[in-house]
Design an enzyme around this catalytic site. Structure first.
Site, PDB file in Angstrom:
ATOM      1  N   ARG A  35       0.820  -1.219   0.000  1.00 54.29           N
ATOM      2  CA  ARG A  35       0.000   0.000   0.000  1.00 54.29           C
ATOM      3  C   ARG A  35       0.851   1.265   0.000  1.00 54.29           C
ATOM      4  NH1 ARG A  35      -4.520  -2.262   4.227  1.00 54.29           N
ATOM      5  NH2 ARG A  35      -5.810  -3.248   2.657  1.00 54.29           N
ATOM      6  N   LYS A 198     -19.672 -17.860   1.387  1.00 54.72           N
ATOM      7  CA  LYS A 198     -21.130 -17.829   1.572  1.00 54.72           C
ATOM      8  C   LYS A 198     -21.876 -17.048   0.500  1.00 54.72           C
ATOM      9  CE  LYS A 198     -20.967 -18.368   6.542  1.00 54.72           C
ATOM     10  NZ  LYS A 198     -21.239 -17.749   7.838  1.00 54.72           N
ATOM     11  N   GLY A 354     -10.862  -9.474  -1.670  1.00 59.30           N
ATOM     12  CA  GLY A 354     -10.278 -10.409  -0.707  1.00 59.30           C
ATOM     13  C   GLY A 354      -9.542 -11.600  -1.262  1.00 59.30           C
ATOM     14  N   GLY A 377     -13.319  -4.494   0.056  1.00 58.30           N
ATOM     15  CA  GLY A 377     -14.648  -3.986   0.416  1.00 58.30           C
ATOM     16  C   GLY A 377     -15.089  -2.851  -0.487  1.00 58.30           C
TER      17      GLY A 377
HETATM   18  P1  AMP Z   1     -15.060 -15.017   0.888  1.00 51.24           P
HETATM   19  O1  AMP Z   1     -14.362 -14.112   1.861  1.00 51.24           O
HETATM   20  O2  AMP Z   1     -16.529 -15.090   1.061  1.00 51.24           O
HETATM   21  O3  AMP Z   1     -14.635 -14.719  -0.530  1.00 51.24           O
HETATM   22  O4  AMP Z   1     -14.579 -16.502   1.245  1.00 51.24           O
HETATM   23  C1  AMP Z   1     -13.272 -16.942   1.077  1.00 51.24           C
HETATM   24  C2  AMP Z   1     -13.068 -18.196   1.862  1.00 51.24           C
HETATM   25  O5  AMP Z   1     -14.005 -19.168   1.432  1.00 51.24           O
HETATM   26  C3  AMP Z   1     -11.711 -18.819   1.707  1.00 51.24           C
HETATM   27  O6  AMP Z   1     -11.031 -18.743   2.928  1.00 51.24           O
HETATM   28  C4  AMP Z   1     -12.001 -20.260   1.329  1.00 51.24           C
HETATM   29  O7  AMP Z   1     -11.220 -21.191   2.024  1.00 51.24           O
HETATM   30  C5  AMP Z   1     -13.456 -20.426   1.709  1.00 51.24           C
HETATM   31  N1  AMP Z   1     -14.104 -21.474   0.929  1.00 51.24           N
HETATM   32  C6  AMP Z   1     -14.099 -21.642  -0.391  1.00 51.24           C
HETATM   33  N2  AMP Z   1     -14.732 -22.758  -0.741  1.00 51.24           N
HETATM   34  C7  AMP Z   1     -15.169 -23.347   0.396  1.00 51.24           C
HETATM   35  C8  AMP Z   1     -15.882 -24.540   0.681  1.00 51.24           C
HETATM   36  N3  AMP Z   1     -16.274 -25.355  -0.293  1.00 51.24           N
HETATM   37  N4  AMP Z   1     -16.144 -24.817   1.970  1.00 51.24           N
HETATM   38  C9  AMP Z   1     -15.743 -23.991   2.952  1.00 51.24           C
HETATM   39  N5  AMP Z   1     -15.062 -22.847   2.743  1.00 51.24           N
HETATM   40  C10 AMP Z   1     -14.770 -22.524   1.479  1.00 51.24           C
END
Ligand code: AMP
Length: 397
Positions: A35, A198, A354, A377
């Site tokens: 950064r 999620k 992220g 974000g």
């Molecule tokens: P996000 O911040 O919502 O983009 O989520 C990223 C995180 O989702 C990463 O740390 C991944 O390890 C996790 N992730 C991806 N696929 C899966 C899965 N099938 N089950 C559990 N966690 C997951």
């Protein structure tokens, strides 16, 4: 777009909001200076014009008025090394002491103010606090994309005090230009690849994107909510039971808007959430009980590659699986490789938000895609709302 290139800083004091929120180890050494490096071209432009630089930033999330571990004094030396000039430091960001230091600054000098968040008025967006900060500069430069989605005193409110003297730094300008390229001028077919843990965090973004994209590729933990909603057996995979209706609704809306949604057909499952767990590849609609899906399977990765190769604009947010574990990273790595291949053939690719950035950096492919956004974000909120408070504050009259 009003940028530092449209402004002659000769003889001017430039009040620059940067994002120097860098990680520090327990001895206050900077562990990742990306950064700070990113802001150097903006600062050099001001200094080369014959201007003076007053730097404002936050660091971490302090709760008290002053906390040693969140002091920006730890990074003064490093900024000075990167910039090639001495950097002065003020122990506060407002007050009489800061004012007299600012007044004493000569052309070509650089002053870093202490962490803005040591004053709660920063995050509250207090007008009088923004006004006091504004007295330190003749011109306001915002180069902190990572906080542009916050209407804080130094990122948004302050701009009102510089009606004719406010511009974007190069970091902000680059981010805005690249997001707009995707959201406003996408060369079709436009494919969005959404993954991550999620569905809940991605609903607003998917809603917005359905009006703009031709294809939506789904992966990561959120895929299993879609499979369950469609009647599949997902075993112990991550599922948001309360989002099944939303998943079905996304599928319905996509159909109405002529967007093709791609959902995994096979998946790599494990009998525990661990890299060394037993694993097998199965049909994603028939995951045995006690097993959880941790990656997309090879058939899915192949299909996704075909779609990506036919795309002219690609937006990627979120990994296809638990890429942090080497046994479950294949799907994410494969999508990254597909994006690199499509980019080489002329597609425009924006990676942001992220963990997809962490993934592309893990595979050292950051230079092989069109643009990697620095503001997780902020990028996602830009897509959700169509603009950001910090951007609007500079652009409005
Ligand atoms: P996000 O911040 O919502 O983009 O989520 C990223 C995180 O989702 C990463 O740390 C991944 O390890 C996790 N992730 C991806 N696929 C899966 C899965 N099938 N089950 C559990 N966690 C997951």
């Amino acid at each position: 777009m009003k940028t530092v290139d449209n402004y002659n800083f000769s003889g001017k004091k430039a009040l620059v909001r940067v994002d120097f929120n860098v990680p520090l180890d327990s001895s206050y050494n900077i562990t990742d200076d990306t950064r700070i490096r990113a802001a150097i071209p903006t600062l050099k432009k001001i200094l080369n014009d014959g201007g003076t630089v007053i730097l404002m930033s936050h660091l971490g999330r302090p709760k008290e008025i002053s906390e040693e571990k969140f002091s920006l004094k730890h990074i003064v030396k490093h900024i000075s090394q990167l910039l090639g000039v001495p950097v002065k430091f003020s122990n506060d960001c407002i007050g009489a002491g800061t004012k007299s230091m600012v007044e004493g600054l000569q052309k070509g000098e650089v002053l870093l103010l202490e962490n803005l968040r040591f004053h709660k008025q920063e995050q509250a967006g207090t007008k009088s606090f923004a006004q006091e900060l504004s007295t330190f500069g003749d011109v306001y430069v915002n180069d902190a994309f990572g906080t542009a989605h916050r209407a804080h005193a130094s990122t948004t409110i302050i701009a009102k005090f510089f009606p004719n003297n406010k511009v974007f730094g190069y970091v902000m300008a680059g981010e805005i230009e690249n997001i707009r390229k995707v959201l406003d001028n996408a060369h079709k077919p436009f494919t969005a690849i959404m993954g991550g843990a999620k569905v809940s965090g991605k609903i607003l973004i998917i809603d917005q994107l359905l009006d703009k994209i031709d294809n939506l590729i789904i992966g990561g933990g959120m895929a299993y909510t879609f499979i369950k909603a469609k009647g599949g057996n997902v075993g112990s995979s991550l599922v948001e039971e309360d989002k099944l209706d939303i998943a079905l609704n996304i599928l319905k809306t996509a159909k109405e808007k002529n967007v093709t949604i791609y959902i995994p057909t096979d998946t790599v499952v494990a009998n525990a959430f661990a890299n060394e767990a037993n694993k097998q590849t199965v049909d994603i609609y028939s995951i045995p009980s006690g097993w959880m899906g941790l990656d997309i399977g090879p058939d899915t990765a192949k299909k996704y590659d075909e779609v990506i190769q036919q795309s002219n604009t690609i937006l990627w947010n979120g990994p296809m699986g638990v890429f942090e574990m080497s046994n479950f990273e294949s799907g994410t790595k494969s999508v990254a490789e597909s994006i690199v291949k499509a980019t080489k053939k002329g597609a425009y690719s924006l990676i942001g938000g992220g963990d997809s950035v962490a993934a592309i950096n893990k595979y050292k492919m950051g230079k092989d895609v069109s643009y990697v956004s620095t503001g997780g974000g902020a990028l996602l909120e830009y897509i959700e709302t169509g603009c950001l408070p910090g951007v609007k504050a500079i652009e409005e009259e």
